[in-house]
Design a protein around this motif. Structure first.
Motif, PDB file in Angstrom:
ATOM      1  N   VAL B 113       0.833  -1.203   0.000  1.00 41.72           N
ATOM      2  CA  VAL B 113       0.000   0.000   0.000  1.00 41.72           C
ATOM      3  C   VAL B 113       0.870   1.256   0.000  1.00 41.72           C
ATOM      4  O   VAL B 113       0.652   2.190  -0.781  1.00 41.72           O
ATOM      5  CB  VAL B 113      -0.966  -0.012   1.215  1.00 41.72           C
ATOM      6  CG1 VAL B 113      -1.631   1.348   1.386  1.00 41.72           C
ATOM      7  CG2 VAL B 113      -2.018  -1.097   1.048  1.00 41.72           C
ATOM      8  N   ILE B 114       1.877   1.253   0.864  1.00 42.69           N
ATOM      9  CA  ILE B 114       2.763   2.424   0.930  1.00 42.69           C
ATOM     10  C   ILE B 114       3.436   2.644  -0.428  1.00 42.69           C
ATOM     11  O   ILE B 114       3.529   3.763  -0.934  1.00 42.69           O
ATOM     12  CB  ILE B 114       3.827   2.235   2.037  1.00 42.69           C
ATOM     13  CG1 ILE B 114       3.162   2.293   3.408  1.00 42.69           C
ATOM     14  CG2 ILE B 114       4.903   3.309   1.925  1.00 42.69           C
ATOM     15  CD1 ILE B 114       4.104   1.976   4.546  1.00 42.69           C
ATOM     16  N   LEU B 115       3.884   1.547  -1.037  1.00 44.25           N
ATOM     17  CA  LEU B 115       4.570   1.626  -2.322  1.00 44.25           C
ATOM     18  C   LEU B 115       3.640   2.213  -3.394  1.00 44.25           C
ATOM     19  O   LEU B 115       4.029   3.091  -4.164  1.00 44.25           O
ATOM     20  CB  LEU B 115       5.027   0.221  -2.734  1.00 44.25           C
ATOM     21  CG  LEU B 115       5.966   0.128  -3.936  1.00 44.25           C
ATOM     22  CD1 LEU B 115       7.263   0.883  -3.679  1.00 44.25           C
ATOM     23  CD2 LEU B 115       6.251  -1.316  -4.282  1.00 44.25           C
ATOM     24  N   LEU B 116       2.387   1.728  -3.416  1.00 43.03           N
ATOM     25  CA  LEU B 116       1.435   2.178  -4.437  1.00 43.03           C
ATOM     26  C   LEU B 116       1.071   3.647  -4.251  1.00 43.03           C
ATOM     27  O   LEU B 116       1.090   4.429  -5.207  1.00 43.03           O
ATOM     28  CB  LEU B 116       0.162   1.322  -4.402  1.00 43.03           C
ATOM     29  CG  LEU B 116       0.311  -0.086  -4.981  1.00 43.03           C
ATOM     30  CD1 LEU B 116      -0.990  -0.856  -4.870  1.00 43.03           C
ATOM     31  CD2 LEU B 116       0.755  -0.019  -6.446  1.00 43.03           C
ATOM     32  N   ILE B 117       0.754   4.014  -2.981  1.00 42.19           N
ATOM     33  CA  ILE B 117       0.386   5.410  -2.731  1.00 42.19           C
ATOM     34  C   ILE B 117       1.591   6.312  -2.989  1.00 42.19           C
ATOM     35  O   ILE B 117       1.466   7.411  -3.515  1.00 42.19           O
ATOM     36  CB  ILE B 117      -0.141   5.592  -1.290  1.00 42.19           C
ATOM     37  CG1 ILE B 117      -1.415   4.761  -1.095  1.00 42.19           C
ATOM     38  CG2 ILE B 117      -0.433   7.067  -1.007  1.00 42.19           C
ATOM     39  CD1 ILE B 117      -1.945   4.765   0.320  1.00 42.19           C
ATOM     40  N   GLY B 118       2.763   5.750  -2.650  1.00 44.98           N
ATOM     41  CA  GLY B 118       3.997   6.526  -2.801  1.00 44.98           C
ATOM     42  C   GLY B 118       4.299   6.888  -4.239  1.00 44.98           C
ATOM     43  O   GLY B 118       5.124   7.759  -4.517  1.00 44.98           O
ATOM     44  N   LEU B 119       3.665   6.228  -5.188  1.00 44.18           N
ATOM     45  CA  LEU B 119       3.886   6.528  -6.597  1.00 44.18           C
ATOM     46  C   LEU B 119       3.417   7.929  -6.931  1.00 44.18           C
ATOM     47  O   LEU B 119       3.977   8.580  -7.801  1.00 44.18           O
ATOM     48  CB  LEU B 119       3.138   5.513  -7.484  1.00 44.18           C
ATOM     49  CG  LEU B 119       3.684   4.081  -7.477  1.00 44.18           C
ATOM     50  CD1 LEU B 119       2.809   3.160  -8.318  1.00 44.18           C
ATOM     51  CD2 LEU B 119       5.120   4.049  -8.009  1.00 44.18           C
ATOM     52  N   THR B 120       2.341   8.384  -6.242  1.00 43.60           N
ATOM     53  CA  THR B 120       1.761   9.676  -6.592  1.00 43.60           C
ATOM     54  C   THR B 120       1.992  10.747  -5.537  1.00 43.60           C
ATOM     55  O   THR B 120       1.914  11.921  -5.824  1.00 43.60           O
ATOM     56  CB  THR B 120       0.240   9.546  -6.815  1.00 43.60           C
ATOM     57  OG1 THR B 120      -0.314   8.956  -5.634  1.00 43.60           O
ATOM     58  CG2 THR B 120      -0.065   8.668  -8.005  1.00 43.60           C
ATOM     59  N   GLN B 121       2.220  10.336  -4.307  1.00 42.42           N
ATOM     60  CA  GLN B 121       2.404  11.361  -3.275  1.00 42.42           C
ATOM     61  C   GLN B 121       3.348  10.902  -2.174  1.00 42.42           C
ATOM     62  O   GLN B 121       3.714   9.733  -2.105  1.00 42.42           O
ATOM     63  CB  GLN B 121       1.032  11.720  -2.661  1.00 42.42           C
ATOM     64  CG  GLN B 121       0.390  10.541  -1.953  1.00 42.42           C
ATOM     65  CD  GLN B 121      -1.077  10.802  -1.666  1.00 42.42           C
ATOM     66  OE1 GLN B 121      -1.905  10.851  -2.574  1.00 42.42           O
ATOM     67  NE2 GLN B 121      -1.397  10.978  -0.412  1.00 42.42           N
ATOM     68  N   GLU B 122       3.696  11.826  -1.345  1.00 38.81           N
ATOM     69  CA  GLU B 122       4.585  11.533  -0.220  1.00 38.81           C
ATOM     70  C   GLU B 122       3.803  10.764   0.849  1.00 38.81           C
ATOM     71  O   GLU B 122       2.673  11.125   1.172  1.00 38.81           O
ATOM     72  CB  GLU B 122       5.089  12.868   0.357  1.00 38.81           C
ATOM     73  CG  GLU B 122       6.272  12.739   1.282  1.00 38.81           C
ATOM     74  CD  GLU B 122       7.575  12.431   0.540  1.00 38.81           C
ATOM     75  OE1 GLU B 122       8.541  12.088   1.210  1.00 38.81           O
ATOM     76  OE2 GLU B 122       7.600  12.540  -0.716  1.00 38.81           O
ATOM     77  N   VAL B 123       4.374   9.666   1.380  1.00 43.51           N
ATOM     78  CA  VAL B 123       3.677   8.891   2.402  1.00 43.51           C
ATOM     79  C   VAL B 123       4.415   8.994   3.730  1.00 43.51           C
ATOM     80  O   VAL B 123       5.638   8.932   3.776  1.00 43.51           O
ATOM     81  CB  VAL B 123       3.576   7.394   2.018  1.00 43.51           C
ATOM     82  CG1 VAL B 123       2.634   6.675   2.973  1.00 43.51           C
ATOM     83  CG2 VAL B 123       3.125   7.242   0.596  1.00 43.51           C
ATOM     84  N   ASP B 124       3.621   9.168   4.786  1.00 41.14           N
ATOM     85  CA  ASP B 124       4.205   9.194   6.125  1.00 41.14           C
ATOM     86  C   ASP B 124       4.323   7.757   6.614  1.00 41.14           C
ATOM     87  O   ASP B 124       3.317   7.074   6.802  1.00 41.14           O
ATOM     88  CB  ASP B 124       3.286  10.006   7.053  1.00 41.14           C
ATOM     89  CG  ASP B 124       3.844  10.035   8.463  1.00 41.14           C
ATOM     90  OD1 ASP B 124       5.045   9.703   8.632  1.00 41.14           O
ATOM     91  OD2 ASP B 124       3.079  10.373   9.389  1.00 41.14           O
TER      92      ASP B 124
END
Lengths: 114, 230
Positions: B113-124
């Protein structure tokens, strides 16, 4: 439940132990042997709860023997305490059967005379 | 022979049964297998004995009713009353394995999930220890309850001729959806508090993979087969 099956229920453990004492058997064999000696009323399935109970009380042990093509059979043999239990049951049965025979066979006679 | 081997052979050998006998036997089997508190090894052994007996009896022209009687439920209850309970040691191993497996998947999913979301935005990727523990415990609780509820459903319907399978599926599905909702709502409302640490997706994936490997090895070494009951 018929009277005969009630009577049998009490002594079935002893009968099963007696068959297993003679030789190690698996379930189907055991049910056939019981029927061969004349206990035709023992429906075949009833032996499995009995076998489980005897195993739980450590009177018999069962070994599952796997086979590639043929059936998997669980062979049962008596333990030391199983032998003791069988001796006790046989003795008890002897002590009970003589007076009960005397009583009930007489009862049969008197029924006939009515 | 281990329980998992017995289950596998049981599946193959049931094919030899006639349709009527298969139905009778399968009901018996499902009813006994869904009693999770019983020793799996002993249950599978007696089930195999009964199956072999039925196959042999079938050759002699007997039916399951001739052999096990006209009251399958009563007969199954008699068997169950004589089966020993599962040993505590095995139960601990069993639940340990499932717990490690679930946490493993949890971490792997998290990293994806972090990897996928990280594609478009910065993840905490900061992880708060206490809220995470609460969430994992909640998931474990719901999964355990879910297994119990679904097994009880199957157990109760084993000899019921009028079982509506669709209704059963809907009930099980509703439980799953409800559980999922609880987890989502909980994770939304549980505030971030307490100590925290940086937990990047690479570490999460690594630890998750190791846990999955451990749980796989545990499963192989156990006599259990924690997969589907039939």
């Amino acid at each position: 439940m018929t009277i005969r099956s009630q009577l049998l229920k009490g002594i079935l453990d002893g009968c099963v132990l007696a068959v297993i004492e003679k030789e190690t058997v698996y379930g189907y064999e055991l049910s056939r042997k019981l029927q061969e000696v004349g206990l035709a009323d023992v429906s075949e399935g009833t032996i499995y709860p009995v076998l489980l109970r005897l195993q739980k009380n450590k009177l018999i042990i069962g070994k599952m023997i796997p086979s590639e093509s043929g059936p998997n059979r669980k062979y049962y043999s008596l333990t030391e305490s199983g032998k003791n239990a069988l001796n006790i049951i046989s003795e008890e049965w002897n002590q009970l059967s003589v007076p009960i025979n005397a009583l009930l066979l007489k009862g049969e006679d008197s029924n006939e005379s009515k | 022979m281990r329980a998992s081997e017995l289950i596998e052979q049981n599946n193959q050998k049931r094919e030899f049964l006639t349709e009527e006998n298969e139905k009778y036997y399968s009901n018996l089997m499902i009813y006994i297998r869904t009693r999770l508190s019983l020793s799996e090894q002993q249950s599978e052994e007696v089930l195999m004995e009964m199956l072999e007996h039925l196959i042999e009896g079938q050759h002699d022209g007997k039916t399951a009713r001739d052999i096990f009687g006209n009251d399958p439920k009563g007969y199954a209850d008699e068997i169950i009353s004589q089966l020993p309970p599962e040993e505590k040691r095995d139960l601990v191993k069993f639940f340990g394995q499932i717990t490690i497996n679930l946490i493993g998947w949890f971490l792997v999913m998290r990293s994806i999930v972090i990897l996928l979301i990280g594609l478009t935005q910065e993840v905490d990727t900061t992880e708060y220890i206490l809220p995470s523990i609460i969430l994992v415990a909640l998931i474990l609780l719901l999964v355990t309850l879910g297994v119990k509820v679904i097994f009880a459903l199957i157990n109760r319907s084993a000899f019921d001729e009028n079982t509506n399978e669709k209704m059963q599926m809907i009930k099980a599905g509703l439980y799953g959806a409800g559980g999922f909702l609880v987890i989502i709502v909980a994770s939304y409302f549980i505030k971030d508090f307490g100590p925290s640490f940086e937990f990047p997706w690479t570490v999460s994936l690594g630890i998750g993979a190791i846990l999955l490997l451990i749980s796989w090895l545990m499963k192989k070494s156990l006599s259990y087969n924690p997969s589907a009951p039939y």
